[in-house]
Design a protein around this motif. Sequence first.
Motif, PDB file in Angstrom:
ATOM      1  N   ASP A 139      10.605  -3.444  -3.029  1.00 24.01           N
ATOM      2  CA  ASP A 139      10.511  -3.143  -1.582  1.00 24.01           C
ATOM      3  C   ASP A 139      11.066  -1.742  -1.302  1.00 24.01           C
ATOM      4  O   ASP A 139      10.468  -0.958  -0.572  1.00 24.01           O
ATOM      5  N   GLU A 140      12.224  -1.471  -1.883  1.00 22.97           N
ATOM      6  CA  GLU A 140      12.874  -0.165  -1.644  1.00 22.97           C
ATOM      7  C   GLU A 140      12.010   0.980  -2.146  1.00 22.97           C
ATOM      8  O   GLU A 140      11.865   2.010  -1.486  1.00 22.97           O
ATOM      9  N   ILE A 141      11.418   0.798  -3.336  1.00 24.48           N
ATOM     10  CA  ILE A 141      10.560   1.864  -3.893  1.00 24.48           C
ATOM     11  C   ILE A 141       9.363   2.085  -2.953  1.00 24.48           C
ATOM     12  O   ILE A 141       9.026   3.210  -2.594  1.00 24.48           O
ATOM     13  N   PHE A 181       8.422   5.576  -0.630  1.00 22.40           N
ATOM     14  CA  PHE A 181       7.198   6.369  -0.753  1.00 22.40           C
ATOM     15  C   PHE A 181       6.337   6.285   0.517  1.00 22.40           C
ATOM     16  O   PHE A 181       5.183   6.682   0.517  1.00 22.40           O
ATOM     17  N   GLY A 182       6.908   5.712   1.578  1.00 23.74           N
ATOM     18  CA  GLY A 182       6.169   5.654   2.855  1.00 23.74           C
ATOM     19  C   GLY A 182       5.154   4.528   2.916  1.00 23.74           C
ATOM     20  O   GLY A 182       4.223   4.566   3.736  1.00 23.74           O
ATOM     21  N   GLU A 221      -4.808   4.751   4.529  1.00 22.46           N
ATOM     22  CA  GLU A 221      -5.424   5.528   3.454  1.00 22.46           C
ATOM     23  C   GLU A 221      -4.472   5.647   2.254  1.00 22.46           C
ATOM     24  O   GLU A 221      -3.347   6.163   2.393  1.00 22.46           O
ATOM     25  N   GLY A 222      -4.900   5.134   1.107  1.00 19.28           N
ATOM     26  CA  GLY A 222      -4.032   5.181  -0.070  1.00 19.28           C
ATOM     27  C   GLY A 222      -4.454   4.142  -1.092  1.00 19.28           C
ATOM     28  O   GLY A 222      -5.596   3.673  -1.084  1.00 19.28           O
ATOM     29  N   PHE A 223      -3.516   3.772  -1.952  1.00 19.09           N
ATOM     30  CA  PHE A 223      -3.790   2.770  -2.993  1.00 19.09           C
ATOM     31  C   PHE A 223      -2.982   1.512  -2.726  1.00 19.09           C
ATOM     32  O   PHE A 223      -1.832   1.579  -2.301  1.00 19.09           O
ATOM     33  N   VAL A 273       0.866  -1.181   0.000  1.00 20.93           N
ATOM     34  CA  VAL A 273       0.000   0.000   0.000  1.00 20.93           C
ATOM     35  C   VAL A 273       0.899   1.226   0.000  1.00 20.93           C
ATOM     36  O   VAL A 273       1.951   1.236   0.652  1.00 20.93           O
ATOM     37  N   LEU A 274       0.492   2.249  -0.740  1.00 18.94           N
ATOM     38  CA  LEU A 274       1.190   3.538  -0.736  1.00 18.94           C
ATOM     39  C   LEU A 274       0.219   4.596  -0.243  1.00 18.94           C
ATOM     40  O   LEU A 274      -0.947   4.603  -0.655  1.00 18.94           O
TER      41      LEU A 274
END
Length: 434
Positions: free
Chosen positions: A377-379, A383-384, A355-357, A310-311
Amino acid sequence: MQIYGWGRYPRIESEVTFPISATQCAQIVTGAGELIARGLGRSYGDSSLGSQVLDTRHLDHFLGFDEATGVLVCEAGVSLDEILRYFVPRGWFLPVTPGTRYVTIGGAIASDVHGKNHHVEGTFTDHVTWIEILLGDGEKVKTSLTQLPDLFHATCGGMGLTGIILSAALRLKPIRSSFIVETIIKAPDLESVLASFVENANSTYSVAWIDCLARGKHLGRSLLMLGEHADQDGPLQTKSGQLFKVPLDMPASLLNYGSVKAFNTLFYGKALRARHTRHIPFEPFFYPLDKLADWNRLYGKSGFIQYQFVLPLAAGASGLREVIDRIAASGRGSFLAVLKVFGKANDHLLSFPCEGFTLALDFKAEPAVFRLIEEIDEIVLSFGGHLYLTKDSLMSEATFKRGYPRWEEFESVRERYHAVGKFASAQSNRLGLK
Ligand SMILES: Cc1cc2nc3c(=O)[nH]c(=O)nc-3n(C[C@H](O)[C@H](O)[C@H](O)COP(=O)(O)OP(=O)(O)OC[C@H]3O[C@@H](n4cnc5c(N)ncnc54)[C@H](O)[C@@H]3O)c2cc1C
């Protein structure tokens, strides 16, 4: 016996017990060393694997139902399939359901599963009023938002690491028909599908199938499916059972760049109009894969990895674009890539949604994919975002601890309720939990 999760990777040798009562569970827990509970084994990786496993499938009784409130009390090994078969004909439905009906109540609580309605109705445990749990010292306790709340917040989403869930109370929701009014919207790229999710935030159910191999101006092209329970009195019925079965392990070479690309192109092209609406039974809307028994054998003998992250909303388009770009460039596209929107997080310590996608992807289990996943994983972390534990079989301890900053609180609740040294899985050992 050898056991594995739905991804059939990894596999381990395990001593499995099949208790039929809470008393037997207590005898096993007090007599054993470290062990972990297991339901129907639909988690993909190693969260229900360990050298000793307590299989809860035979704790399968309904214990009570209140017609006035819709609250069902049942044992933890009852499956969502059993609930649907009994309650849909009586006008009740699950408040939240994952994409398969073959999971147990215990598994749904331990993973705090979500459905296509998280943005409106939250997670599964947001509808659980209490849980009865067997602790590491053999004591049975009830926990809820008001009774031992620290234990409740650790158990919901706690991957079986606080104790054995014995039974629970779940609020069902009333329906007038077992049909769903489904609207399918064709989105030509990533920005338009994300915008479409936002525009349709009032739809109870939403999910998008996304073509992860499309690049350039087509990157992120998707079909968005919206759904509502039909609001007029209609049939109340359900067809359980599986129509087809994958009879044997398919050759892994069957799923390659060419076949996945062809499938994705056909699937996207199948929606002829930009938007159309139809009435369909709830089964193909919620459980399209359940008709094909053992579909996990399609990935061949060595199994597959399901990867879900999730981002946060703010990372939205740019974070997803970077991940999808990386996958498309690798040519190791996912056969199924599913995008959903999440509403606000609840207060459970290890619950996944925020909350996110969220995007879920499948990959063949092979060394090149393991390296690709480390890069993704790193990406995700940059992006939190974080990864879903019930799908995981590869995450490192460092990735887990960065993604789940409340892990220390989780560990102290486990200490307090005698779970440390008693409940452990292959996954919890990998993630550095005690
Ligand atoms: C086709 C498919 C679609 C899916 N779609 C979704 C989806 O849309 N959303 C989603 O959130 N998930 C989804 N999942 C994942 C699935 O819902 C979860 O993995 C669920 O936890 C599986 O339940 P289970 O009974 O099979 O549990 P298992 O896989 O056996 O165990 C999962 C976890 O629950 C723990 N556990 C099980 N029973 C108990 C118990 N009695 N007491 C304590 N701990 C227990 C185990 O220790 C383990 O940590 C999907 C899985 C499949 C195969």
